[in-house]
Design a protein around this motif. Structure first.
Motif, PDB file in Angstrom:
ATOM      1  N   ASP A  46       0.858  -1.176   0.000  1.00  0.00           N
ATOM      2  CA  ASP A  46       0.000   0.000   0.000  1.00  0.00           C
ATOM      3  C   ASP A  46       0.897   1.230   0.000  1.00  0.00           C
ATOM      4  O   ASP A  46       1.594   1.508   0.981  1.00  0.00           O
ATOM      5  N   LEU A  47       0.927   1.965  -1.097  1.00  0.00           N
ATOM      6  CA  LEU A  47       1.804   3.119  -1.210  1.00  0.00           C
ATOM      7  C   LEU A  47       1.286   4.339  -0.458  1.00  0.00           C
ATOM      8  O   LEU A  47       2.003   5.323  -0.332  1.00  0.00           O
ATOM      9  N   THR A  48       0.082   4.274   0.073  1.00  0.00           N
ATOM     10  CA  THR A  48      -0.421   5.392   0.879  1.00  0.00           C
ATOM     11  C   THR A  48       0.108   5.339   2.306  1.00  0.00           C
ATOM     12  O   THR A  48       0.181   6.355   2.979  1.00  0.00           O
ATOM     13  N   ASN A  49       0.502   4.123   2.773  1.00  0.00           N
ATOM     14  CA  ASN A  49       1.041   4.020   4.137  1.00  0.00           C
ATOM     15  C   ASN A  49       2.316   3.170   4.204  1.00  0.00           C
ATOM     16  O   ASN A  49       2.822   2.898   5.286  1.00  0.00           O
ATOM     17  N   ASN A  50       2.823   2.725   3.043  1.00  0.00           N
ATOM     18  CA  ASN A  50       4.067   1.943   2.937  1.00  0.00           C
ATOM     19  C   ASN A  50       4.034   0.642   3.718  1.00  0.00           C
ATOM     20  O   ASN A  50       5.043   0.196   4.248  1.00  0.00           O
ATOM     21  N   LYS A  51       2.882  -0.007   3.785  1.00  0.00           N
ATOM     22  CA  LYS A  51       2.755  -1.286   4.487  1.00  0.00           C
ATOM     23  C   LYS A  51       2.362  -2.385   3.509  1.00  0.00           C
ATOM     24  O   LYS A  51       1.651  -2.150   2.545  1.00  0.00           O
ATOM     25  N   VAL A  52       2.845  -3.595   3.789  1.00  0.00           N
ATOM     26  CA  VAL A  52       2.453  -4.748   2.981  1.00  0.00           C
ATOM     27  C   VAL A  52       0.988  -5.038   3.276  1.00  0.00           C
ATOM     28  O   VAL A  52       0.596  -5.208   4.428  1.00  0.00           O
ATOM     29  N   TYR A  53       0.181  -5.075   2.224  1.00  0.00           N
ATOM     30  CA  TYR A  53      -1.253  -5.308   2.389  1.00  0.00           C
ATOM     31  C   TYR A  53      -1.559  -6.799   2.434  1.00  0.00           C
ATOM     32  O   TYR A  53      -2.303  -7.258   3.283  1.00  0.00           O
ATOM     33  N   ALA A  54      -0.994  -7.561   1.515  1.00  0.00           N
ATOM     34  CA  ALA A  54      -1.320  -8.989   1.422  1.00  0.00           C
ATOM     35  C   ALA A  54      -0.172  -9.719   0.748  1.00  0.00           C
ATOM     36  O   ALA A  54       0.505  -9.160  -0.107  1.00  0.00           O
ATOM     37  N   THR A  55       0.042 -10.970   1.122  1.00  0.00           N
ATOM     38  CA  THR A  55       1.088 -11.794   0.527  1.00  0.00           C
ATOM     39  C   THR A  55       0.493 -13.148   0.130  1.00  0.00           C
ATOM     40  O   THR A  55      -0.247 -13.747   0.901  1.00  0.00           O
ATOM     41  N   TYR A  56       0.850 -13.586  -1.067  1.00  0.00           N
ATOM     42  CA  TYR A  56       0.363 -14.857  -1.604  1.00  0.00           C
ATOM     43  C   TYR A  56       1.519 -15.625  -2.206  1.00  0.00           C
ATOM     44  O   TYR A  56       2.524 -15.045  -2.610  1.00  0.00           O
ATOM     45  N   ASP A  57       1.360 -16.944  -2.325  1.00  0.00           N
ATOM     46  CA  ASP A  57       2.429 -17.775  -2.872  1.00  0.00           C
ATOM     47  C   ASP A  57       2.541 -17.661  -4.384  1.00  0.00           C
ATOM     48  O   ASP A  57       3.614 -17.888  -4.947  1.00  0.00           O
ATOM     49  N   THR A  58       1.464 -17.294  -5.074  1.00  0.00           N
ATOM     50  CA  THR A  58       1.496 -17.121  -6.529  1.00  0.00           C
ATOM     51  C   THR A  58       0.735 -15.859  -6.912  1.00  0.00           C
ATOM     52  O   THR A  58      -0.143 -15.395  -6.177  1.00  0.00           O
ATOM     53  N   LEU A  59       1.056 -15.335  -8.091  1.00  0.00           N
ATOM     54  CA  LEU A  59       0.298 -14.195  -8.606  1.00  0.00           C
ATOM     55  C   LEU A  59      -1.144 -14.598  -8.894  1.00  0.00           C
ATOM     56  O   LEU A  59      -2.060 -13.795  -8.717  1.00  0.00           O
ATOM     57  N   ILE A  63      -4.359 -12.592  -7.549  1.00  0.00           N
ATOM     58  CA  ILE A  63      -5.402 -12.094  -8.455  1.00  0.00           C
ATOM     59  C   ILE A  63      -6.760 -12.659  -8.068  1.00  0.00           C
ATOM     60  O   ILE A  63      -7.750 -11.929  -8.003  1.00  0.00           O
ATOM     61  N   SER A  64      -6.815 -13.944  -7.790  1.00  0.00           N
ATOM     62  CA  SER A  64      -8.071 -14.605  -7.447  1.00  0.00           C
ATOM     63  C   SER A  64      -8.733 -13.976  -6.220  1.00  0.00           C
ATOM     64  O   SER A  64      -9.951 -13.783  -6.188  1.00  0.00           O
ATOM     65  N   ASP A  65      -7.930 -13.648  -5.213  1.00  0.00           N
ATOM     66  CA  ASP A  65      -8.488 -13.103  -3.976  1.00  0.00           C
ATOM     67  C   ASP A  65      -8.712 -11.594  -3.989  1.00  0.00           C
ATOM     68  O   ASP A  65      -9.605 -11.101  -3.308  1.00  0.00           O
ATOM     69  N   LEU A  66      -7.917 -10.843  -4.759  1.00  0.00           N
ATOM     70  CA  LEU A  66      -7.929  -9.394  -4.604  1.00  0.00           C
ATOM     71  C   LEU A  66      -8.393  -8.591  -5.818  1.00  0.00           C
ATOM     72  O   LEU A  66      -8.806  -7.449  -5.664  1.00  0.00           O
ATOM     73  N   ALA A  67      -8.291  -9.138  -7.013  1.00  0.00           N
ATOM     74  CA  ALA A  67      -8.625  -8.362  -8.209  1.00  0.00           C
ATOM     75  C   ALA A  67     -10.113  -8.058  -8.271  1.00  0.00           C
ATOM     76  O   ALA A  67     -10.948  -8.856  -7.869  1.00  0.00           O
ATOM     77  N   SER A  68     -10.414  -6.860  -8.778  1.00  0.00           N
ATOM     78  CA  SER A  68     -11.801  -6.406  -8.884  1.00  0.00           C
ATOM     79  C   SER A  68     -11.976  -5.628 -10.187  1.00  0.00           C
ATOM     80  O   SER A  68     -11.036  -5.014 -10.692  1.00  0.00           O
TER      81      SER A  68
END
Length: 81
Positions: A46-59, A63-68
Motif C-alpha cells: 500500500d503506497l499510501t502508508n508503505n505497508k504490505v497489504y497482502a502476501t500470496y504464494d502465486t500471482l 489475483i483470485s483473492d484481490l482483483a476487482s
C-alpha cells in the motif's frame, strides 16, 4: 515519497494488470505496488502508508483473492527523498 499518477488503459486483463512492478489503484483510492519477494511470494504494498497489504504464494492466488473490476492500472512515478 512523492507519487504522481494518471490512469492508463482501464481494460481488465488481470494477468497483465497484476504483474510485478505495476501499480494498481483500487476503488477506495489507495494505490498498491505489486512486488516479488524472490521466494515464490508476491505482495501488494500500500503506497499510501508503505505497508504490505497482502502476501500470496502465486500471482494467480493474489489475483483470485484481490482483483476487482473497479481496479485501475496506473502509470506511476515514485520519487524517494
Amino acid at each position: 515519497m512523492k507519487i504522481n499518477y494518471k490512469n492508463k488503459n482501464n481494460k481488465h486483463n488481470f494477468e497483465e494488470m497484476y504483474q510485478v512492478g505495476n501499480v494498481i489503484q483500487w476503488i477506495n483510492g489507495n494505490i498498491y505496488l505489486v512486488v516479488d519477494h524472490g521466494e515464490l511470494d508476491y505482495s501488494l504494498v500500500d503506497l499510501t502508508n508503505n505497508k504490505v497489504y497482502a502476501t500470496y504464494d502465486t500471482l494467480e492466488n493474489l489475483i483470485s483473492d484481490l482483483a476487482s473490476e473497479s481496479d485501475v492500472l496506473v502509470n506511476a512515478e515514485i520519487n524517494v527523498f
